[in-house]
Structure formats: C-alpha cells, structure tokens
Design an enzyme around this catalytic site. Sequence first.
Site, PDB file in Angstrom:
ATOM      1  N   ARG A 138     -30.020 -19.442 -13.547  1.00 19.71           N
ATOM      2  CA  ARG A 138     -31.298 -19.152 -12.307  1.00 19.71           C
ATOM      3  C   ARG A 138     -30.991 -18.463 -11.594  1.00 19.71           C
ATOM      4  NH1 ARG A 138     -30.960 -25.358  -9.867  1.00 19.71           N
ATOM      5  NH2 ARG A 138     -32.153 -27.097 -11.704  1.00 19.71           N
ATOM      6  N   ALA A 168     -26.904 -31.752  -7.493  1.00 26.54           N
ATOM      7  CA  ALA A 168     -26.791 -31.755  -5.936  1.00 26.54           C
ATOM      8  C   ALA A 168     -26.887 -33.782  -5.989  1.00 26.54           C
ATOM      9  CB  ALA A 168     -27.867 -31.827  -5.562  1.00 26.54           C
TER      10      ALA A 168
END
Length: 600
Positions: free
Chosen positions: A429, A583
């Site tokens: 990312r 996450a």
Amino acid sequence: MNKVYKSISLVMVLLLIIGSFVGCATKETAELNEETGKYTDGTYQGKGEGKGGEVLVQVVVKNGDIDDVKILKHNETEMISDPAISKIVKAVIENKSVNVDVVSGATMTSEAILEGIKDALVKAGGSEEVFKKDKQISLSSKEEEQEMTYDVVIIGAGGAGLSAAVEARNTGADVVVLEKMPAVGGNTLVSGGGLNVPGSEQQKANGINDTVESFIKDTLNGGDNINDEKLVKVMAENALSTAEWLVNNVGVEFMPERLQQFGGHSVPRALIAKSNHGTELIKKLKKQADDLGVDFKMDTKAEELVVDENNKVVSVKAVNVAGQELIFNANKGVVISTGGFGANVEMRKKYNPEMDERYMTTDVPATTGDGIVMAQKVGADTRDMKYIQTYPLCNPKTGIISYVANSRFDGAILVNKEGSRFVEEMGRRDVISKSILDQTGSSAYLIWGQEIEQIGKMTEVHKNEYSLLEKDDLIYKADNIEDLAKFFDIETEELKNTINKYNSYVENGMDKEFNRRGNLRSIKEGPYYVQNVIPSIHHTMGGVVIDSETHVLDGNGNIISGLFAAGEVVGGVHGTNRLGGNAVTDVVVFGRIAGKNVVK
Ligand code: ADP
C-alpha cells in the site's frame, strides 16, 4: 392488436391507475393554512441530499402542523446514520419544529433529513419565513448523576472496545463504555470486515494449507520486522479461537464461500463478514453487549485519566454533548480502545511531517488519537508513531476507501494522465500510494474491461458506491478506449499502447515491466471502466506500548496499574506497515484479552 401490445397497454392502464392513487395520497403543493398560519393538512414528500445520495422523506400535516415524519428511502451508512435518523425525526415530531440541531458524526445525513422535511413542508405552504419562527431544538440530554462508579470503564466503542465490554461483562463485572460519537463502531464499522484466520473451515474447504507460523511470518515481513513479536504471536495464536467466538458466541456471520488474499499474505486467509462490511461485526457485538447489560454513555468524550496516590488509574473524567463534566470511577480498571489518529492532521504532522493536509483520510472523524494523549499524560510509553499507512485507491472527492476499485485485485491496471503504467498494482500500500502522489495531478486512473469485471463484479457488488462515483464524474464506462481516455483527458495513443502491451504480457503469462503478482487478465472486451483514484490516510501503526496481557507500560517497561489498551490505539502489532485483514483480527483478539484481564 397482437398479444404483446395488448399486455403492454394493460400494464400502462394499470400504471396510470396506480399513479393517480399515489398522486391523491401525496400532495404536490398547497397554500398556508389560513386559520393556523402554518401548513395545510395533507401528506407530502420531500427530498434531501445525503452522503449516500437522495433521502426521501414523508411528512404528514394535521391540524395545520407537523404530525408525523417518515424516512421513506435513504442510502446513508448503516449504524452511523441510525442515531441521526431516529433522533431528528423524533425531535421534529415532538417539538413541531424544523430547527433541530444536527447529530455530530452524521452531519450530512442530519442536514439531508431536515432539508427533505422542509422540502415537503414547502409543498404544504411553508417557506423560510415560516420555518424561522420554529424554536431551536437541542438534541443533548443530561445525566442525573455527575459521578458514577463501575467495575470497568471502557473508552471507545469500536471493535476493540465492544469486544472488551462483552468479555468483561461475561465475568459478571459492571461495565460502562464511553463513546464520544452518537453511534458506536469507529473505524471497525467502516472497514471491509475482513479477518485473517489461519486454519479456518473456509481454508480447509478450499484445500489451503495454512499455519499460525506462516501468518506470523507474513505479518512480520509486512511490518519490516520491527513489530513486537510477542504481540504478533498472541494475535496469530488466538485468531482461530476468536473467529469461532465471533461466530458461536456473538452470532457474526462470515461468507461461507469467500476467502480473500490481501497484499503481503502468502495464502488467502481472510474471512469476510456478511455484506463485505464491518457493520456485521459491530451490529452483533453491540447487540451482545446490550443483551448482557453493558451500559453505554454515548456522546460522552473521555478527556483525562485520574490516578491515585499509588499511580493506579482509578477514574476517567469525561464531558458529554450537553456540556456536563462527568467522573466515571473504575473499581477494577480502565480499558483504552479509542482507535488511531488518522483524522488528526496536527498529530500526524507531529510524528510524520509528510502526512500533512495534502492527504484526506478513509477514517471516521473520531479517529483523533485521544487515547494516546490521555495515556501519555499518566506516563505511558509509545512506539512506531511515525508509521502512518495510506490506502492507495480512494475517492478523490471524499478520501473514503473505494471498494469498487477492488477490481485491482481481479486484474485492473493503474495508469497516469500520460497513459502509462507506473507501479506494480499488487504491491504494498505504501509503495503504490507514494508512486500515485508522484504522478501528474497526484492521482491515478484504474482501468479494466469485461474479462476483469466478470470475476468480482465490483460495479454490481458495490453498486451504491458506483452510482455515487458516476454522479461525481469519478468513474466512466465506455465502449471504446478513445472515449475512456477522453473522459479524464488521458493521452489516448499512449493509453492504447499501454493496454496492447499489457494484453501481450497477459498472453505470455509475464508482466515484463512491473512483474505483477496474482492473476494477469486482459483488457480486450468492452465496455471498459476508468476510475480516478488517490491515496488517503488509512491506519496509524504507532500507539501506546502494551504487554501480551494488554497492560499499558510506562517508559521503563513497568505496568501502569489499572490501565489496559487494545486495538488501533496500541503500537507494535503491525510494525511499519499493517497488512490487509490484520486490523480486525488485532482489535478483536486484544479487545477480548483486555476485557478478561481488566477484571482480574
Ligand atoms: P478499534 O479498531 O481500535 O476498535 P475504532 O476506530 O473502531 O478503533 O473505534 C474507536 C472508538 O473510540 C470510536 O468509536 C471513537 O469514536 C471512540 N473514541 C475515540 N476517542 C474517544 C474519547 N476521547 N472518548 C470516547 N470515545 C472515543
């Protein structure tokens, strides 16, 4: 008349009849009621423009004033918009006023509802002059007691806070959750609901061999090996039992057929919550917490941790939306689960000057790092604060993550204004984000055709997002490459060359320029899509230092008594860079551990 025409005419007559009934039920315009000086009785419809497009409202006027309000249609974010809808509708009906405060965190939805109500009332003879006379209504309500005592005080009702609340309450403890927004959920709610789990039933059914060790290795690699290895181990070892707990005890549904492989993982290992959204997790965790009798204090912002003479955290000072200063005493302890600081530009710049106002964020506005600041004031240590992750493919108007752009994982390519590819589309990312910012206009264009669209059908699966993108001219569907290029003023000849070159790589099974990983799919069959994308701040890897039992540690590595932390507020689990799907695993695993340990 043949049979087909006969049936068409019949349908048209029926539609006309139905249409005339609808016309009777909903008035178009009326004069002001002469007797009351307010509206003319009847049922009226009005429209407002919310975050998700049109909000359609129905207002019933009786005896010259507002009698009932209903929201007939809307596309606002589930759960975040719920308090706005219920509170505003109730306040307007009860007070017969259109001057009602907006609900924080759902301002656009609130304004859309009020706009829709006013639009309907204009048809009943209303006008700005008439609306002005209504009194201003505040939505805040006051607490009876200024000081309250519980066993456990949890700050923040996202994925970590709700998991902690359920586990703490499961032991019989008295638990309160303080949430500064009017709705629960935080960033977990707006996530894609992916949870990495090695050894899941879904992996077994797909013949995928996976291990806890491989999950640990991928996570450490993804974080450039600066992660706290102990925490990574705890996350990986507890991932499967946590997924089972979510399914069996909390009632969360994961898609039975779906497994996703996010960047940096060596195998597909992410379970995906029903509807491909964090809403499923938050809805079920909140219901479980409510059923168990956890207290929620909404619109209540924790501001300060209070310690006793032994430096034990014993209470939390907070302020609610009515402006009351409150004290929550904790007999056992306090859990901080306030999330990260992606929405706090000043705090971002303090730790990493590159992450300035050029970036929007995918985060909810509540992600302002409050828990980190509060913990630091009682001596907590922090780590990895400069590591702030951007998500590369977001909406250039709002900064919100684009799920339509997940067509990238099915094979779509990224090009710049000059029509050339510039990065490996399946890369990390941070790498893709940085290269997008280096391109003309600091943005990029994602391009795909039917070979790719037919795999994940992203424009259908995320059709609400797609139509909003279309409305804002951020995506375009074209029958040929020339039109596609023209829409965003991309260099046409170079774009054609790029696509031809890429198709030849697909044929040979090897991307000669960027060595793209994953499936290579050609872009030959139209209609084609082009979508404008930008990077946006997504996750803050840094935060307070904890041990494996979620105790918050001070600068000397000692436990700060009575203080626990879990979720994005914690540093160390993800190192320099969090991998997709880690996450949710992190927040639920450590939220549960914090909830169990705080009562010990
Ligand atoms: P995590 O993924 O770590 O659970 P989330 O972003 O999902 O984090 O949730 C964090 C929650 O904490 C959000 O609902 C946010 O509104 C709430 N929050 C943040 N700061 C405070 C504060 N000072 N007082 C109360 N709630 C807070």
